[in-house]
Design a protein around this motif. Structure first.
Motif, mmCIF file in Angstrom:
data_model
loop_
_atom_site.group_PDB
_atom_site.id
_atom_site.type_symbol
_atom_site.label_atom_id
_atom_site.label_comp_id
_atom_site.label_asym_id
_atom_site.label_seq_id
_atom_site.Cartn_x
_atom_site.Cartn_y
_atom_site.Cartn_z
ATOM 1 N N LEU A 1 0.921 -1.152 -0.061
ATOM 2 C CA LEU A 1 0.062 -0.156 -0.021
ATOM 3 C C LEU A 1 0.956 1.165 -0.046
ATOM 4 N N GLN A 2 2.101 1.310 0.535
ATOM 5 C CA GLN A 2 2.646 2.341 0.753
ATOM 6 C C GLN A 2 3.647 2.772 -0.277
ATOM 7 N N GLN A 3 3.559 1.855 -1.316
ATOM 8 C CA GLN A 3 4.265 2.350 -2.547
ATOM 9 C C GLN A 3 3.755 3.587 -3.332
ATOM 10 N N GLY A 4 2.396 3.528 -3.131
ATOM 11 C CA GLY A 4 1.497 4.472 -3.914
ATOM 12 C C GLY A 4 2.216 5.761 -4.109
ATOM 13 N N SER A 5 2.178 6.474 -3.049
ATOM 14 C CA SER A 5 2.609 7.947 -3.419
ATOM 15 C C SER A 5 3.461 8.349 -2.396
ATOM 16 N N LYS A 6 4.756 8.858 -2.543
ATOM 17 C CA LYS A 6 5.500 9.371 -1.473
ATOM 18 C C LYS A 6 5.310 10.683 -1.004
ATOM 19 N N ARG A 7 4.888 11.432 -1.945
ATOM 20 C CA ARG A 7 4.694 12.847 -1.448
ATOM 21 C C ARG A 7 3.515 13.124 -0.292
ATOM 22 N N PHE A 8 3.720 14.345 0.289
ATOM 23 C CA PHE A 8 2.679 14.425 1.331
ATOM 24 C C PHE A 8 1.508 15.042 0.322
ATOM 25 N N ILE A 9 1.532 15.863 -0.832
ATOM 26 C CA ILE A 9 0.620 16.374 -1.608
ATOM 27 C C ILE A 9 0.768 15.697 -2.793
ATOM 28 N N SER A 10 -0.197 14.841 -3.200
ATOM 29 C CA SER A 10 -0.114 14.314 -4.457
ATOM 30 C C SER A 10 -1.694 14.710 -5.153
ATOM 31 N N LEU A 11 -1.728 14.374 -6.151
ATOM 32 C CA LEU A 11 -3.020 14.628 -6.839
ATOM 33 C C LEU A 11 -4.262 13.981 -6.381
ATOM 34 N N GLN A 12 -3.858 12.593 -5.921
ATOM 35 C CA GLN A 12 -5.071 11.969 -5.433
ATOM 36 C C GLN A 12 -5.501 12.577 -4.005
ATOM 37 N N LYS A 13 -4.587 13.336 -3.304
ATOM 38 C CA LYS A 13 -5.082 13.892 -2.000
ATOM 39 C C LYS A 13 -5.397 15.235 -1.956
ATOM 40 N N LEU A 14 -5.132 15.765 -3.276
ATOM 41 C CA LEU A 14 -5.499 17.171 -3.261
ATOM 42 C C LEU A 14 -7.073 17.346 -2.813
ATOM 43 N N PRO A 15 -8.012 16.503 -3.188
ATOM 44 C CA PRO A 15 -9.266 16.921 -2.845
ATOM 45 C C PRO A 15 -9.387 16.797 -1.427
ATOM 46 N N ALA A 16 -8.575 15.786 -0.684
ATOM 47 C CA ALA A 16 -8.683 15.901 0.669
ATOM 48 C C ALA A 16 -8.062 16.963 1.262
ATOM 49 N N LEU A 17 -6.999 17.439 0.740
ATOM 50 C CA LEU A 17 -6.372 18.609 1.276
ATOM 51 C C LEU A 17 -7.221 19.835 1.071
ATOM 52 N N LEU A 18 -7.889 19.818 0.063
ATOM 53 C CA LEU A 18 -8.979 21.011 -0.159
ATOM 54 C C LEU A 18 -9.805 21.140 0.990
ATOM 55 N N VAL A 19 -10.624 20.004 1.095
ATOM 56 C CA VAL A 19 -11.759 19.998 2.114
ATOM 57 C C VAL A 19 -11.022 20.268 3.499
ATOM 58 N N ALA A 20 -9.930 20.008 3.692
ATOM 59 C CA ALA A 20 -9.336 20.130 5.022
ATOM 60 C C ALA A 20 -8.938 21.547 5.087
ATOM 61 N N VAL A 21 -8.449 22.127 4.351
ATOM 62 C CA VAL A 21 -7.968 23.599 4.194
ATOM 63 C C VAL A 21 -9.218 24.570 4.410
ATOM 64 N N LEU A 22 -10.328 23.946 3.434
ATOM 65 C CA LEU A 22 -11.666 24.642 3.613
ATOM 66 C C LEU A 22 -12.200 24.641 5.168
ATOM 67 N N PHE A 23 -11.897 23.471 5.787
ATOM 68 C CA PHE A 23 -12.563 23.367 7.201
ATOM 69 C C PHE A 23 -11.710 24.188 7.863
ATOM 70 N N LEU A 24 -10.614 24.248 7.689
ATOM 71 C CA LEU A 24 -9.759 25.068 8.611
ATOM 72 C C LEU A 24 -10.079 26.648 8.532
ATOM 73 N N LEU A 25 -9.920 26.996 7.495
ATOM 74 C CA LEU A 25 -10.387 28.342 7.125
ATOM 75 C C LEU A 25 -11.686 28.741 7.917
ATOM 76 N N ILE A 26 -12.513 27.784 7.718
ATOM 77 C CA ILE A 26 -13.855 28.021 8.362
ATOM 78 C C ILE A 26 -13.964 27.968 9.826
ATOM 79 N N LEU A 27 -13.307 26.939 10.354
ATOM 80 C CA LEU A 27 -13.172 26.849 11.654
ATOM 81 C C LEU A 27 -12.435 28.068 12.532
ATOM 82 N N VAL A 28 -11.415 28.392 11.828
ATOM 83 C CA VAL A 28 -10.613 29.501 12.241
ATOM 84 C C VAL A 28 -11.329 30.906 12.347
ATOM 85 N N ASN A 29 -12.052 30.710 11.411
ATOM 86 C CA ASN A 29 -12.968 32.055 11.012
ATOM 87 C C ASN A 29 -13.982 32.114 12.232
ATOM 88 N N ALA A 30 -14.469 30.835 12.336
ATOM 89 C CA ALA A 30 -15.767 30.745 13.097
ATOM 90 C C ALA A 30 -15.143 31.041 14.791
#
Lengths: 675, 181, 502, 533, 99
Positions: free
Chosen positions: B83-112
């Motif tokens: 499983l770990q062979q998949g992608s080595k980088r922290f930010i990969s294309l597959q994870k971009l959506p996840a990152l997007l949501v996480a960042v969005l949440f961060l913005l919202i939460l911090v703002n709130a």
């Protein structure tokens, strides 16, 4: 029944009703009880119509030139409107009553022999009696709903009888055509009736037309709402009476048994249109009358020219009928109300006679054809000729009828036709100027009539048999046939002579029928030169036309019959050339043209309409299938696709679910708070 | 000093959590999670919830983590390595959506959180005024005890049934039993 | 500590006084232990013991719950256990429905062949169910953030366990994993939201005056976030859009009786809880930061549409029913957003009828799986003519689910429409209208797929029949018939369920 | 027990009997069904005879004037603060329903006789048949909207199965289409129904009510209620009453059916087995017309008046569109189905005219079309049963092969195309009179609509005569050759038993339309008066 | 300090979300969930400081920890079973149930 009527009147009315119902009873008995092909049926129907005739005579005697009788009974109530059934016996209806029975009786008798051996013998008489019932009822009913009902029923009976030999494709096509074209008129008539109802809230003819208040109202009413129903009634009459442009069904209708053509398509049903016009005559505004005149006149002329070149015996007669009906309509249009009815009566007899004769001839030809296994059309006059000597009775009666048709003095036709032409001239005089063309066309038509009927006579009865020319060994064995043929024909021939109508063979004004109606509408004094002019036209033209025609068929001349005329044809060369080139040819060309027009343009137009109907049908089917149903399908498709879209999120991967969910939540929150 | 420790702890919490997120290696992420939990316990102490901190250590570190390690060991290691062979980088294309949501949440939460001005909340002000604030000197354990036996008796009892049920269920799921038939 | 001590007597007193209001739950707790012990001790020898005990026990609980009806007249409510719980008429009625349905599910469980084949036995399942019913009871009464969370978790964990109960098949374990991951995330998010709510209000007691008062003074932006996060957790239980993703997979994967449980009980309890949770917000005049009616209306409309249109495509019966249950959630939300007494009673009626019908439908799924191994629509071809009775029952049940007359489902729908109408009449709100129209329109769409089942059962022809598996399912069939008859009867005489009316 | 209730529930009793009888007796199910329908017919005839005429029995908007009324409390649902939802079992008839009731009883007997051709799943078929029978009867008797709705919806499901199981090749599609179409209408009707309930209060009890008759009385509407007259609510940008009317209109227009909502009809009719086609065309379409009169126009008269033009226009479009469609069909059953669309257009036109003549004509047309379409579909069924083909082009010269059959088909065709002497003539004529008269009477419909309607009569002659010519006349020529020739035997005595009474009925009504008019007259008068109030 | 605690919590929450969404291993997903839970617990504890009387925050935090533990246990048990069936615990690879 109306209780206030005196006893004798009640009796008269009851007699009239019985007269109408007798054929119905015969019809029902034939349909239900009588075994098929039983001889009984013919006699049953004949006696029924005989009874009707006797009763009609009685009724006629009671009512003619007496105040009209009217009786009605509640039929049903719709809302506040009462619809009655009733009869209205006035001069017009009793005349028609008498006329119909008088013509129907010989036809019935004739039919007994004519249809002998047909496998639907009983059915035939059932239909015929049913027709008589409907026709008789049509002429005496007192309200428009019933009138319409019987109007359609006569059409229905005609449908049944035209398609009597329904195995023949042509017959079936013809009856369909007849019914549908009649339906066009029916729909117009119905519309007219309903429009009238909307104006007057009654269907009752007596209330509507025998009432001066109504007449006054019509005079003052909004013109449009009176003209429109009038026009509708006119269209109804045009369809029924086979007037231009709805006439094409009538020639086709000749596919029915000839006896049927004689009764229905010559004497009675087609005259119903004229009868209708007479019944509601008050209604017509000057414009409608003008249209009526023009249509009648044109139809008369056109049909006559077509008749010139036809080879089918019955078709010639059919066009002749159309032409004569055109005369009647024209007469109605110009105000010659009584002359029109006179002509109607006269025409009924002689045209019926002509058809019956034609029936005998065709019967014989058919007989010959079957006997010798010939491949000929028994109705084609080109195959006939010289039949006169084998069928003397037919020949003579036919000549009488033809003379009547021509308007030869001493026949009934002379009285009626002259009346129409004279009054048309008077009418044109009154109107002045350009309108003279109407009576002139009338006269012209008369001349053409002479032409074509002569042609018919000569080709059929005189000269050598053309069949013999083809097959010399053949021995002609035609004869007049059974007395059941001869008696009706002789009866009708007698009726085609003047005494039945008038004591004075030259003055139509003396005809009792004319007098019976003259007071009712217009009194036209015609004591001027017109009578003489017309008479002279009639008298003069006969020899000329005969002459021309004898040359036209010169080679087949037999000297015996034409010896008298031979001398007169002294100048045959020039006249022949002259006529042949200038008149005959041109006229024939016009005839060809009109025939062509009739066949291609008019019938074509009707076919076009029919095809357009079917095409629209196809179009609507297409619309139905692809547009309306398509919309539904599209809607379902959209729903389904939306469902598919939603389904697309259901990837089976829980992290995708979570992602979508969280994203949506964020979006919702953002939308909620920041917008 | 206290401030510094607090921020260090906070940094450790976030940094170790990020490492957990970034790490491909399950074992490493479990251990970094261990660090996060400990640092969090430290933060609890700063929030004057020592009993919670202890519980955190005992239950989470002692329970959950160990469980996870067991689970890890029970699952086949090779598969995991694959499983770990998949992608080595922290930010990969597959994870971009996840990152997007996480960042969005961060913005919202911090703002709130910032919008809410937590330090200035009315009830916190009121508590501060009425002395309804835990002070570093307070011993909260008896307090919690009393609360659990009075005010929170129902949840306390309910949780016992809850745990019992979870135990039954988890045991059922985990236990191996030969097919009887 | 000291300042707590003088509260102790009062609080203990309150606890003692609470006991009479808490009888059904106490009963459940005891029942849980009994079932567990009974299974532990005698489960090996008597496989049916746990079931028998739990059914009898649940009947007792149901009886005690019925006893509460006169205890809590309409309009009266009691705080129990220091404000942890609130007992009122609505919750009692909901409890009744839930207990009755739980009994139904308990009876149903061993009749599913797949579940019965589980080699580890079903004894533990009964204990879990009893515990979850306790959780459901708590959910219905919870008015404290802590008790809310606790109850939700209790039900959730129990549900995870039930879904994954058959640990030896792929589908169940997969369903279990998806469920547990999804659920855990949802409940974690909910907990975060709860923590924020607690932080912003300073109290866990949502019925306390200070709760709303404090929230009003906080930035609406922040409170909205907290509330949205809490709604995630509740939404997960109710499975409305966008928290519905797990539903088809889990319903399909889980054993059918478990699906019957999942699709009904937690949903009903979730709605009951939502009512409690929303009450302070809705009935506070000064609350304006977050329009729950708007949110839930929109969600309701979308849920109705999504659930129903996605179901059109389904070929697996359970999956189809899963989507339909999402649609029903939307409909239930419609009743909820009236926020009126009448709406709630309509909701309850609707839910009860829906749940019974749904359980009936799933029983039939089991029946056909047991009989001929039919899971998909395709395998239902021509079955109706071979098994007329169950198939006719299926049709009856589907009529009720679709909400056509004459069926209980129709009356439920009528009541919901009435409730919404009444509210709309007094305060025209375009979203209510949208709900009404969507509700009606989706009924047609729903028929699109409901009708597929009779279509396949009766209309399609199948030449090669799957062989009958010779299993005696008399009881299951009888039960199905009873359910159908019940639906029909309550369709004609809905007043039979009048006791559910608040 | 009230006679109407007996009439309604009689079929179900027999249906239950069929259900409990063992499958071995399946060949007597049809006799049981026939017996049930005959009993029902007997009751209806008795009702017809006992039905009292006179202005005092007009019914329509006057509850006291209904006859054979039974009213019992049925459902009382607790609605909390809003009190109770009281639903009554309320049946009764007036002039508008009596003839339809009688007609449907006759048609059901015909359909039962036509069911002889059913050859599979007898039990299910006859049970569903009788259930359908009950629902239909119930619809015509209900005076409580809720009850009406229940019966109305109850018709759908049996029909779905009857079409879907016993139908022809594309039966599934047809069944689903029919079901969804009609349901689409009725679901929204439910919304309006509930809205009406909350808008109307029974003056006697002060509670909300589903009573249709109370809904007709403007005085019973609450102020500020959704469908109230005062304080107009707006829905979707239109006055609420208009929206309500439209929804009901669409619901019933689907049933009638009105172009462009008709596309379910050809499919459903064509794919159904003969008895079901008979019921569909004979009775079900009339439910639409009846609902239109009783409910749509009854409850929203003022909207109906203001939209009369458009309704009339739809009627005219249906007449012409249906006729044109029929003209281009080659499937005999489809042709008849489209002719139904055309003929039912007259109903709409007549109703839209809002004149006594028009409404009477529409009523007459419903009755007449009930008999005629039954006859037509039965006749198609006769041929289809013999050779399983209905394509017009497959047959030629049937007249020689099946003379009796041809006689009946001619009767049916000519009666349908409005030949005087048959009922359809009176019906169509009066619908048209209404349309023409409307111009003078209330100015709702322009005269050209009547004329276009009259054109429909012409077109109907076109397609019927074409069919006659194509199929029945000429030399015998069949697609199936000698096999068909043997199969196409003339009609049997059972078929005679159906056709003779139907022919006589339509003839009788054509000659003595008062048989219908005398019963409906008072109601129609009251109805028109009510609408124009 | 309260604000900072909350912000740290928020950060944890987001990291947890990220892990939940991105990891290809169910146990790691579980860790992400625990992070979210811990974020919530941190909030509770942070606010609990000002709620001495009822002590709601801390008590809640205790319950939350206990419940989280139980949930984790159940989840792990399920994941183990998944592993037995699928020989993988990648949540994305376990997708037999789908539309």
């Amino acid at each position: 029944m109306n209780p206030t009527l005196p006893h004798t009147d009640t009796l008269t009315i009851q007699l009239a009703i019985v007269a109408v119902l007798l054929p119905l009873a015969a019809s029902l008995l034939n349909l239900v009880l009588v075994k098929s092909q039983s001889k009984v049926s013919g006699w049953l129907s004949s006696f029924a119509i005989l009874g009707s005739m006797v009763l009609s005579v009685l009724v006629f005697a009671k009512v003619w030139n007496q105040p009209a009788l009217h009786a009605q009974q509640l039929w049903f109530v719709v809302g506040t409107m009462q619809v009655d059934v009733g009869i209205w016996l006035n001069n017009l209806s009793v005349l028609m009553l008498l006329l119909v029975t008088a013509v129907a009786l010989p036809v019935h008798v004739y039919s007994i022999a004519y249809l002998k051996g047909d496998d639907k013998y009983t059915r035939y008489f059932a239909y015929l009696s049913f027709f008589c019932f409907a026709m008789l009822a049509l002429v005496i009913v007192d309200n428009l709903v019933l009138l319409y009902a019987f109007w359609e029923l006569v059409g229905f009976a005609s449908y049944l009888l035209i398609g009597f030999w329904f195995i023949r494709e042509k017959a079936v096509l013809a009856n369909k055509k007849a019914f549908i074209m009649n339906r066009i008129g029916d729909v117009a008539l119905l519309t007219g009736i309903l429009l009238l109802y909307a104006d007057f809230h009654t269907f009752n003819l007596v209330t509507l037309f025998d009432n001066h208040a109504t007449a006054a109202f019509i005079g003052t009413a909004d013109n449009y709402w009176i003209t429109l129903p009038g026009a509708c009634f006119l269209i109804g009459a045009i369809a029924k009476s086979a007037q231009f442009p709805l006439h094409t069904w009538l020639p086709d209708a000749m596919e029915g048994p000839t006896s049927v053509s004689a009764l229905i398509h010559a004497a009675t049903m087609v005259a119903a249109g004229i009868f209708l016009l007479a019944r509601v005559y008050v209604l017509f505004s000057p414009n409608v009358l003008m249209v009526m005149t023009i249509i009648g006149c044109f139809t008369a002329f056109m049909a006559a020219t077509i008749a010139l070149t036809q080879n089918d015996l019955k078709r010639i007669l059919a066009y002749s009928t159309i032409s004569q009906l055109g005369f009647m309509m024209m007469a109605m249009g110009v105000g010659a109300y009584s002359s029109a009815l006179l002509h109607l009566a006269a025409h009924a007899f002689f045209k019926c006679l002509l058809f019956l004769s034609a029936g005998v001839i065709i019967h014989e030809m058919q007989h010959l054809k079957e006997k010798h296994n010939l491949d000929i059309d028994p109705q084609d006059i080109n195959n006939m000729g010289g039949l006169g000597k084998y069928m003397p009775v037919t020949f003579i009666t036919c000549i009488i009828a033809s003379l009547a048709l021509i308007g030869f003095p001493l026949t009934s036709g002379c009285l009626s036709k002259d009346g129409i032409l004279v009054q048309a001239f008077l009418w044109a005089d009154n109107k002045g100027g350009f309108y003279i063309i109407i009576p002139v066309m009338g006269v012209l038509t008369s001349l053409l009539t002479i032409f074509y009927i002569s042609r018919l006579l000569f080709k059929v009865f005189l000269g050598k048999s053309r069949l013999k020319a083809v097959m010399p060994a053949w021995h002609i064995e035609a004869h007049d046939g059974s007395p059941l043929f001869k008696i009706p024909m002789i009866f009708l021939a007698l009726c085609s002579l003047f005494p039945l109508f008038s004591t004075n063979p030259f003055e139509y004004e003396h005809s009792w029928i004319y007098r019976g109606f003259a007071i009712a509408v217009h009194t036209v004094s015609a004591l001027d030169y017109h009578t003489i002019v017309l008479l002279s036209i009639n008298v003069l033209v006969i020899p000329i036309a005969y002459f021309a025609y004898s040359i036209y068929v010169k080679q087949k001349f037999s000297f015996k019959t034409t010896s008298l005329l031979f001398k007169i044809s002294f100048n045959e060369w020039y006249i022949d050339r002259f006529y042949h080139r200038i008149i005959v040819k041109d006229i024939l060309r016009i005839g060809d043209l009109t025939k062509w027009l009739d066949k291609n343009v008019l019938d074509g137009t009707i076919h076009l309409f029919a095809n357009t109907g079917v095409a629209i049908g196809k179009l609507t089917v297409w619309t139905d299938k692809y547009i309306i149903d398509g919309l539904i399908t599209m809607l379902t498709l959209i729903i389904k696709q939306a469902g598919n879209f939603v389904r697309g999120f259901q990837t089976g991967r829980v992290q995708n679910y979570l992602f979508t969910m969280l994203l949506v939540i964020v979006v919702i929150y953002v939308l909620k708070t920041f917008i | 000093m206290e401030q510094i420790v607090f921020f260090v702890l906070g940094f450790v919490v976030l940094a170790s959590a990020l490492t957990v997120a970034a790490s491909k290696n399950l074992v490493r992420s479990i251990f970094m999670f261990f660090v996060t939990l400990f640092a969090l316990a430290g933060l609890y102490v700063f929030a004057l919830a020592d009993f919670v901190a202890i519980t955190q250590v005992v239950i989470y570190v002692g329970g959950v983590l160990v469980l996870m390690l067991f689970a890890f060991m029970l699952t086949n290691k090779e598969v995991l390595n694959n499983l770990q062979q998949g992608s080595k980088r922290f930010i990969s294309l597959q994870k971009l959506p996840a990152l997007l949501v996480a960042v969005l949440f961060l913005l919202i939460l911090v703002n709130a959180i910032i919008k809410a001005q937590p330090d200035n909340l009315a009830w916190i002000q009121a508590s501060a005024q009425s002395g309804n604030v835990i002070s570093p000197t307070d011993n909260m354990v008896p307090n919690i005890g009393i609360s659990l036996m009075t005010r929170y008796l129902l949840p306390f009892e309910a949780v016992s049934i809850f745990l019992m049920m979870a135990l039954i269920g988890a045991a059922h799921l985990a236990r191996k039993e030969e097919h009887k038939f | 500590m000291n300042n707590l001590i003088h509260h102790i007597p009062a609080q203990l007193d309150d606890i003692l006084k609470s006991m009479p209001w808490f009888v059904p739950e106490l009963g459940l707790s005891i029942l849980f232990l009994i079932v567990f012990l009974a299974d532990l001790i005698a489960g090996k020898k008597m496989a049916g013991l746990a079931r028998t005990v739990s059914i009898i026990g649940m009947l007792v609980v149901l009886f005690t719950a019925l006893q509460q009806l006169p205890l809590v007249p309409v309009g009266e409510s009691h705080f129990v256990f220091n404000g942890m719980l609130l007992l009122h008429r609505t919750s009692v009625c909901f409890k009744l429905v839930i207990d009755a349905l739980a009994i139904l599910v308990l009876i149903y469980i061993p009749w599913d062949k797949a579940l019965r084949a589980h080699f580890k036995g079903l004894g533990d399942l009964y204990s879990i169910i009893i515990a979850s019913v306790l959780g459901l009871h708590l959910m219905l009464m919870a008015v404290n953030l802590l008790s809310i969370y606790l109850a939700v978790e209790m039900v959730s964990i129990a549900s995870y366990l039930m879904v994954a109960y058959r640990s030896d098949t792929q589908t169940t374990t997969e369903a279990g994993m998806k469920y547990v991951l999804f659920g855990a995330v949802a409940s974690a998010i909910m907990l975060y939201g709860i923590s924020l709510l607690y932080g912003f209000s300073g109290t866990l007691d949502i019925f306390a005056d200070s709760f709303i008062q404090n929230l009003i003074h906080v930035s609406p932006l922040s409170v909205s976030l907290a509330l949205v996060l809490v709604m995630v957790g509740i939404g997960f239980k109710l499975s409305f859009v966008p928290m519905h993703f797990w539903v088809p997979d889990v319903y399909q994967g889980a054993a059918t009786p478990v699906t019957a449980y999942l699709s009904t009980l937690p949903k009903i309890a979730g709605l009951g809880m939502l009512i409690n949770f929303l009450t302070p917000f809705v009935f506070s005049t000064s609350w304006a930061a977050f329009d729950f009616r708007l949110l839930l209306s929109v969600v309701g409309v979308i849920t109705l549409i999504v659930g129903n249109i996605a179901a059109i495509w389904q070929t697996n019966i359970k999956r189809l029913l899963a989507y339909s249950s999402i649609g029903h959630t939307g409909f239930a939300l419609m009743a909820l957003v009236t926020f009126s007494e009448q709406g709630i009673s309509a909701l309850l009626f609707y839910l009860a009828v829906y749940a019974i019908a749904n359980i009936g439908a799933l029983m039939l799924c089991s029946y056909y799986v047991n009989k001929i191994g039919a899971h998909t629509l395709d395998s239902y071809k021509g079955v109706g003519l071979r098994y007329p009775l169950p198939s006719v029952c299926f049709v009856m049940i589907l009529i009720s689910l679709a909400g056509l007359p004459v069926s209980a489902g129709f009356n439920g729908k009528l009541l919901v429409f009435s409730a919404v109408y009444d509210v709309y009449q007094h305060s025209p709100n375009v979203w209510l209208l949208a709900l009404l129209i969507t509700g009606a329109a989706t009924t047609v769409i729903a028929l699109f797929y409901y009708i597929k089942i009779p279509l396949y059962l009766f209309l399609k022809k199948n030449d090669h029949h799957a062989d009958d598996l010779i299993v005696n399912h008399k009881y299951l069939l009888i039960f199905i018939c009873v359910i159908s008859a019940f639906l029909l009867l309550t369709g004609v005489f809905p007043q039979m369920l009048n006791f559910l009316q608040l | 027990m009230n006679i109407l209730s007996l009439l309604i529930f009689l079929p179900v009793l027999f249906g239950a009997l069929i259900l409990v009888l063992p499958e071995g007796l399946r060949y007597i199910y049809r006799y049981i069904t026939l017996l049930a329908t005959l009993l029902q017919l007997g009751l209806s005839v008795w009702l017809y005879i006992a039905f009292k005429n006179g202005a005092g029995y007009a019914g329509v908007a006057n509850e006291g004037q209904y006859q054979f009324v039974e009213k019992v409390h049925w459902i009382a649902l607790n609605l909390g603060s809003m009190g109770k939802m009281q639903i009554d079992y309320f049946v009764g008839i007036d002039g508008i329903s009596i003839m339809l009731l009688l007609m449907s009883s006759v048609v059901m007997v015909i359909a039962a006789l036509a069911s002889w051709e059913i050859n599979k799943n007898h039990k299910g078929y006859f049970a569903l048949f009788l259930l359908l029978d009950m629902a239909i009867t119930g619809v015509f008797c209900s005076l409580d909207f809720f009850l009406f709705y229940i019966f109305y919806e109850l018709m759908l499901l049996p029909l779905y199965f009857l079409i879907g199981i016993w139908g022809a090749a594309r039966r599934e599609y047809a069944a689903i289409k029919f079901f969804l179409f009609t349901l689409f209408g009725s679901v929204f009707m439910l919304l309006v129904m509930v809205g009406l309930y909350f808008s109307v209060k029974d003056p006697a009890t002060g509670a909300h009510t589903f009573n249709i008759i109370q809904m007709m009385n403007p005085a019973n509407y609450d102020k500020d209620s959704i469908f109230g007259f005062i304080g107009q609510h707006m829905l979707l940008g239109l006055p609420a009453r208009t929206v309500g009317f439209m929804v009901l209109f669409v619901a019933f227009a689907i049933k009638i059916p009105v172009v462009p909502l008709h596309t379910w009809l050809p499919d459903a009719h064509v794919e159904s087995p003969t008895p079901i086609s008979i019921i569909l065309a004979g009775v079900l379409l009339k439910v639409g017309g009846y609902g239109m009169l009783r409910i749509c126009f009854g409850i929203f008269p003022e909207v109906a008046t203001s939209y009369a033009f458009w309704i009339g226009l739809l009627g005219v479009i249906s007449i012409l569109y249906g006729a044109f469609n029929a003209l281009a069909q080659r499937d005999l059953k489809r042709l008849i189905a489209y002719s139904s669309v055309s003929h039912m257009g007259f109903v709409l036109l007549g109703i839209a005219s809002q004149t006594t003549e028009g409404v009477s004509g529409a009523m007459m047309q419903m009755v007449s079309h009930g008999f005629l379409s039954s006859m037509l579909f039965f006749l198609v069924g006769v041929i289809y049963y013999r050779v399983h083909d209905r394509d017009i082009y497959s047959f030629r010269g049937l007249g020689t092969l099946m003379p009796k059959y041809t006689v009946f088909i001619m009767i049916a065709f000519f009666a349908s195309l409005g030949l005087p002497g048959f009922s359809a003539f009176i019906a169509e004529a009066f619908s048209l009179i209404g349309a023409f008269n409307s111009h003078n009477f209330n100015g709702l419909l322009p005269a050209w609509m009547g004329m276009c309607g009259a054109l429909g009569i012409l077109l109907s002659a076109g397609y019927f005569l074409w069919t006659l010519q194509r199929m029945f006349f000429g030399e015998t020529k069949l697609k199936g050759g000698e096999v068909w020739k043997l199969a196409l035997v003339d009609i049997s005595s059972r078929e005679m038993l159906v056709l003779v009474p139907l022919s006589l009925l339509t003839l009788t009504l054509g000659i003595m339309p008062s048989l219908v008019f005398v019963k409906i007259n008072d109601s129609v008068l009251a109805f028109v008066q009510f609408i124009h109030k | 300090m309260l604000t900072y605690l909350l912000l740290i919590g928020a950060g944890l929450f987001c990291i947890g979300i990220f892990i939940v969404l991105s990891k290809r291993n169910a146990i790691q997903v579980l860790i992400g969930i625990e992070l979210i839970l811990n974020a919530a617990i941190l909030n509770l504890v942070a606010f609990g400081k000002y709620d001495k009387l009822n002590n709601g925050g801390q008590t809640f935090a205790l319950f939350a920890i206990v419940l989280a533990g139980a949930a984790a246990a159940v989840a792990l048990a399920i994941i183990l079973n998944v592993y037995k069936q699928y020989k993988t615990i990648d949540p994305n690879a376990v997708d037999k149930l789908k539309d």
